[in-house]
Design a protein around this motif. Structure first.
Motif, PDB file in Angstrom:
ATOM      1  N   PRO A  39       0.826  -1.215   0.000  1.00 27.38           N
ATOM      2  CA  PRO A  39       0.000   0.000   0.000  1.00 27.38           C
ATOM      3  C   PRO A  39       0.860   1.266   0.000  1.00 27.38           C
ATOM      4  N   LYS A  41       0.786   5.117   1.288  1.00 21.92           N
ATOM      5  CA  LYS A  41       0.057   5.908   2.282  1.00 21.92           C
ATOM      6  C   LYS A  41       0.507   7.358   2.247  1.00 21.92           C
ATOM      7  N   ARG A  45      -3.348   7.656   5.480  1.00 21.27           N
ATOM      8  CA  ARG A  45      -4.440   7.008   4.736  1.00 21.27           C
ATOM      9  C   ARG A  45      -3.892   6.391   3.452  1.00 21.27           C
ATOM     10  N   GLU A  46      -4.465   5.259   3.069  1.00 24.92           N
ATOM     11  CA  GLU A  46      -4.029   4.586   1.855  1.00 24.92           C
ATOM     12  C   GLU A  46      -4.482   5.384   0.639  1.00 24.92           C
ATOM     13  N   ARG A  49      -1.337   1.922  -4.524  1.00 27.31           N
ATOM     14  CA  ARG A  49      -0.588   0.688  -4.318  1.00 27.31           C
ATOM     15  C   ARG A  49       0.584   0.624  -5.283  1.00 27.31           C
ATOM     16  N   GLU A  97      -8.644  -7.309  -1.170  1.00 25.49           N
ATOM     17  CA  GLU A  97      -7.282  -7.119  -1.626  1.00 25.49           C
ATOM     18  C   GLU A  97      -6.822  -8.251  -2.524  1.00 25.49           C
TER      19      GLU A  97
END
Length: 103
Positions: A39, A41, A45-46, A49, A97
């Motif tokens: 991920p 960030k 917060r994500e 990817r 995911e």
């Protein structure tokens, strides 16, 4: 560098597309080449990817999906960009995911 427009409603579909493009770039077998991801960030917060596949002789191609910019940038094993996919529809990051996550 090529550019395309794509749309994905699910993270799994986006991951499958990335897997296909990365494997096609170096003629790797999809079934024998797992897709790994980490991920991205921003401020906790994500926001996207990083995907990669690993092939023989330390070959590693990757892609960065920025959910904020609605774009996937693909890199070959030398680190050069070879494709940019602009997303007309981008999936939500809270969906299921892909199978192989790198911690």
């Amino acid at each position: 560098m090529a550019a395309i427009v794509a749309a994905f409603s699910a993270v799994e579909d986006l991951a499958a597309f990335v897997h296909q493009v990365l494997c096609d770039k170096d003629a790797l077998d999809l079934k024998q080449t797992p897709l790994f991801w980490t991920p991205l960030k921003k401020r906790g917060r994500e926001c996207g990817r990083v995907f990669h596949v690993e092939g023989p002789r330390l070959l590693r191609t990757s892609a960065v999906w920025s959910a904020d910019a609605d774009r996937i940038i693909f890199y070959d094993s030398t680190g050069s960009r070879f494709l940019v996919a602009e997303l007309s529809e981008s999936p939500a990051l809270d969906e299921p995911e892909p199978a192989h996550r790198v911690a």
